[in-house]
Motif scaffolding. Structure first.
Motif, mmCIF file in Angstrom:
data_model
loop_
_atom_site.group_PDB
_atom_site.id
_atom_site.type_symbol
_atom_site.label_atom_id
_atom_site.label_comp_id
_atom_site.label_asym_id
_atom_site.label_seq_id
_atom_site.Cartn_x
_atom_site.Cartn_y
_atom_site.Cartn_z
ATOM 1 N N ILE A 9 6.815 38.365 14.364
ATOM 2 C CA ILE A 9 6.015 39.778 14.163
ATOM 3 C C ILE A 9 6.226 40.577 13.241
ATOM 4 O O ILE A 9 6.659 41.443 11.986
ATOM 5 N N ASP A 11 4.740 44.442 12.521
ATOM 6 C CA ASP A 11 4.470 45.581 13.065
ATOM 7 C C ASP A 11 5.480 46.486 11.632
ATOM 8 O O ASP A 11 6.705 46.467 11.028
ATOM 9 N N ARG A 17 9.386 46.883 16.818
ATOM 10 C CA ARG A 17 9.071 45.560 16.021
ATOM 11 C C ARG A 17 10.297 45.150 16.546
ATOM 12 O O ARG A 17 11.209 43.620 16.802
ATOM 13 N N ARG A 21 11.862 41.941 19.121
ATOM 14 C CA ARG A 21 12.623 40.322 18.832
ATOM 15 C C ARG A 21 13.360 40.517 19.061
ATOM 16 O O ARG A 21 14.072 39.085 20.470
ATOM 17 N N THR A 32 10.170 38.787 10.983
ATOM 18 C CA THR A 32 9.496 39.730 11.052
ATOM 19 C C THR A 32 9.130 40.144 9.930
ATOM 20 O O THR A 32 9.485 39.905 8.687
ATOM 21 N N ASP A 54 0.488 44.392 15.206
ATOM 22 C CA ASP A 54 0.351 45.818 14.941
ATOM 23 C C ASP A 54 -1.235 46.227 15.088
ATOM 24 O O ASP A 54 -1.509 45.706 14.223
#
Ligand SMILES: Nc1ncnc2c1ncn2[C@@H]1O[C@H](COP(=O)(O)OP(=O)(O)OP(=O)(O)O)[C@@H](O)[C@H]1O
Ligand SMILES: [Mg+2]
Length: 510
Positions: A9, A11, A17, A21, A32, A54
């Motif tokens: 992820i 972001d 974020r 998760r 992340t 994002d």
């Protein structure tokens, strides 16, 4: 429950974020990154199945990040995370390879569904890629095999010893190999589209219709024929043909073998066997006749020697005698042909024999005929019988004179020639020509020439085209026998309208 697969992820805002998760961490391994640069760094070490990206981040915008990701790991599925305001950009991202987009705020179930979709897509893409690669490898392999087979087929076809011609059902040439081109003397392009029958000589061009019909019915054919080549010469061919089916239509495959040489040897053998057997017959006959004539002549002489004969009886006896002498000459020629003549050989000079014979016949041939001589001064002596060789010269000159009643030219030449196998095929009427050094004596005239159909027969005894009483047809037969008797040959080369050349070859002793 962990469904397998890794998710990244990216972001910059911790809120979304973390909530993302939390939603997927039970199903997938999750990492992340707070911005695109960090995220890209991770990609160089680890492989992710799905990346949630994002769109709006500082340092690097989402579209650029997406392009970078696709460069590093094209198989990873990218899901765009966006706020409502940037939905247009999100759609654009799909054109750049993102597989879907997710609108903030998220619904938990939507997130799971879309991530799952990404996972599925990725595994399907991978499978497809794998299949694709395998397929390509298979195709490559087959192509290679086909290329080898094709090369082999081409090699076999092109370099075959026999001519191979592929024809359609109308006997029109579709394809052919190099040897087939050589046999006909044409280039490949000149022959494609031509009917095979147009190369046939004589009547056999009309036989192809029937041949094709038989072939198409499944019969296999083997036959001999004669083809014209581009230069106008003829070549004897043995053809073996059959029809085969290709692409649903019938084509004719025909193998062509040059048998000219085989035919020539057969003809030679046949000719020399024929001359041999006629010789035996004629020899026996002449021998018996000779005895009879000797008796007739002997007794006629005896009676002529007595004195008390009437004038009429005398005249009759003289007619008997001259007829019997004439018959003796005929018998002598026959004996020469049968090689039963005088076989005493001594070193003889052909040029001298020619001069002698010319002094005897010149009155006969002059003035209408011009005799030209081209005699080789350095001619070696040969082992021979001067009377017999003289007889040959005489027979040939008289024949040439007879052929030119209105006058013409005779050229007499002599020389030495080395006969080797390469030349033999070019000499006509040359049965069993031996290799080696020969003295030749050539008599050429400017007469009408000899028709092709007469040529094979002129050396046979009693073969004459002259009217009754003019020729017995023994001159050339005797010359033939004499040539053979000397271990030599006599050949003829003649074309209607272009004169005639006779050549006598006598071997030079080693
Ligand atoms: N120089 C020539 N030109 C044209 N035709 C020829 C020539 N020499 C021979 N021939 C042909 O060959 C035939 C056979 O010749 P050959 O000498 O054996 O017999 P002939 O001349 O007919 O009779 P003979 O020689 O017994 O008197 C001739 O009848 C003639 O048709
Ligand atoms: Mg003659």
């Amino acid at each position: 429950m962990n469904a397998g697969g890794k998710v990244l992820i990216i972001d910059d805002e911790i809120g979304p974020r973390e909530s993302l998760r939390m939603i997927i961490k039970d199903r997938y391994a999750v990492k992340t990154a707070p911005n695109a640069v960090e995220g890209l760094k991770l990609l160089s070490d680890e492989e992710f199945s799905v990346i949630l990206l994002d769109l709006r981040m500082p340092h690097m915008d989402g579209i650029t990040a997406l392009q970078e990701i696709k460069k590093i790991c094209p198989d990873t599925e990218v899901l765009i995370v966006t706020a409502y305001a940037s939905v247009d950009t999100a759609r654009k991202a799909i054109q750049y390879g993102a597989f879907d987009y997710l609108m903030k705020p998220f619904d938990k179930n939507d997130v799971i569904k879309v991530v799952e979709k990404g996972m599925d897509k990725r595994s399907r893409t991978r499978e497809l890629k794998k299949e694709h690669t395998e397929l390509r490898e298979l195709i490559d392999e087959r192509t290679k095999e086909l290329m080898i087979t094709e090369r082999m087929r081409k090699e076999l076809f092109e370099n075959a010893n026999d001519g191979i011609i592929i024809m359609n059902a109308d006997a029109v040439i579709m394809d052919l190999n190099q040897r087939a081109c050589e046999l006909l003397g044409y280039g490949k392009d000149e022959l494609k589209g031509e009917r095979i029958s147009s190369f046939e000589t004589g009547e056999s061009r009309y036989l192809w219709k029937e041949r094709v019909a038989k072939l198409l019915q499944g019969e296999q054919l083997l036959f001999e024929t004669e083809h014209y080549t581009k230069s106008g010469s003829k070549v004897f061919i043995e053809i073996s043909a059959r029809a085969i089916e290709a692409d649903g239509r019938k084509i004719i495959q025909s193998f062509h073998r040059d048998i000219t040489e085989k035919k020539r040897l057969q003809a030679q053998l046949f000719h020399s066997q024929k001359m041999e057997s006629i010789g035996t017959l004629a020899g026996g006959l002449a021998h018996d006749f000779n005895n009879i004539l000797t008796a007739i002549l002997g007794h006629t002489d005896m009676i002529l020697a007595t004195e008390e004969l009437s004038e009429d009886t005398m005249k009759s006896l003289e007619v008997i005698e001259s007829s019997a002498r004439h018959a003796s000459q005929v018998v002598a020629q026959l004996l020469s042909f049968a090689r039963r003549g005088n076989n005493e050989f001594s070193p003889v000079h052909i040029n001298g024999i020619i001069e002698n014979t010319l002094s005897m016949v010149s009155k006969l041939v002059l003035p209408r005929i011009l005799i030209r001589k081209n005699l080789d001064d350095a001619l070696p002596a040969v082992a021979g019988n001067a009377t017999q060789i003289g007889q040959v010269v005489m027979n040939l000159i008289i024949n040439a004179k007879d052929a030119m009643p209105a006058g013409g030219e005779i050229e007499i030449s002599t020389g030495v020639v080395d006969i080797n196998p390469a030349r033999m095929g070019t000499l006509q009427n040359v049965p069993e020509f031996r290799e080696g050094k020969f003295v030749f004596l050539c008599i050429a005239d400017t007469g009408p020439g000899i028709p092709e159909e007469h040529l094979p027969h002129i050396f046979e005894p009693f073969y004459t085209t002259k009217e009754k009483g003019k020729g017995t047809g023994l001159g050339l037969a005797a010359s033939y026998g004499i040539a053979k008797n000397h271990g030599g040959e006599i050949t003829v080369s003649s074309k209607e309208g272009f004169g005639t050349v006779f050549t006598l070859y006598i071997p030079v002793p080693e």
